[in-house]
Design an enzyme around this catalytic site. Structure first.
Site, mmCIF file in Angstrom:
data_model
loop_
_atom_site.group_PDB
_atom_site.id
_atom_site.type_symbol
_atom_site.label_atom_id
_atom_site.label_comp_id
_atom_site.label_asym_id
_atom_site.label_seq_id
_atom_site.Cartn_x
_atom_site.Cartn_y
_atom_site.Cartn_z
ATOM 1 N N VAL A 154 0.904 -1.243 0.019
ATOM 2 C CA VAL A 154 0.210 0.193 0.042
ATOM 3 C C VAL A 154 0.508 1.295 0.333
ATOM 4 O O VAL A 154 0.349 2.265 -0.697
ATOM 5 C CB VAL A 154 -0.764 -0.022 1.069
ATOM 6 C CG1 VAL A 154 -1.481 0.960 1.250
ATOM 7 C CG2 VAL A 154 -1.937 -1.317 1.262
ATOM 8 N N CYS A 155 2.263 1.218 0.455
ATOM 9 C CA CYS A 155 3.006 2.287 0.928
ATOM 10 C C CYS A 155 3.416 2.971 -0.432
ATOM 11 O O CYS A 155 3.473 4.285 -0.685
ATOM 12 C CB CYS A 155 3.796 2.058 2.092
ATOM 13 S SG CYS A 155 2.918 1.576 3.396
#
Length: 178
Positions: free
Chosen positions: A49-50
């Site tokens: 996700v980052c």
């Protein structure tokens, strides 16, 4: 934990890698005096996700600059991990070049001071803070690890604060204040 919104942002001095991965720089909260700062914490480099968040903010960096705002990403990884992630090919899990620095909070002090540190895991929650030109936290959004933040909503809220007035639900740039 004590609330942060409406109070002076906790100071910090962190080592960071420039967004192109070329060099390192010490970054302090005072470096942003006179500008708006969107500072966001993320859990780890080389994750899933980052990079979507970081590249999402990077892709719209010009809009933040036009609003007299800077962006700073922070995680508890080292500045060397950040650099390796930026320099690694995107096709092989790398981040690629971005338009703002990524700071390293290896001591966890900044994450703790901003109330986003997960002690048991040694990482930070997804915490986003909008800090005004005087160093006051105007917005704090903190949530669990699995869901990324909205760049569009961050820009909307930043611009709403910049009007200096009261803004109704779903206020958008150009809308009247209450």
């Amino acid at each position: 934990m004590e609330r942060l919104v409406g109070k002076n942002a906790p100071g910090f001095k962190l080592n960071a890698v420039l967004g192109d991965g070329s060099d390192f720089k010490e970054i302090k909260l005072s470096d942003y005096k006179g500008k708006w700062l969107v500072m966001f914490f993320y859990p780890l480099d080389f994750t899933f996700v980052c990079p979507t968040e970081i590249t999402g903010f990077s892709n719209r960096y010009g809009e933040f600059k036009a609003a007299n705002a800077e962006i700073l990403a922070v995680s508890c990884d080292s500045e060397y991990s950040h650099q390796a992630w930026i320099k690694q090919e995107i096709e092989k899990g790398g981040l690629g070049k971005i338009n703002f620095p990524i700071a390293s909070d290896k001591t966890y002090n900044t994450a703790k001071n901003y109330g986003v540190f997960i002690e048991e895991e040694g990482v930070s929650l997804r915490g986003l803070f909008i800090i005004d030109p005087e160093g006051v936290i105007r917005c704090s959004i903190i949530h669990d690890l699995n869901v990324g933040r909205s760049v569009s909503e961050t820009l909307r809220v930043l611009k709403a604060f910049q009007t200096g007035g009261m803004c109704a639900v779903d206020w958008g740039e150009g809308d009247a204040n209450l």
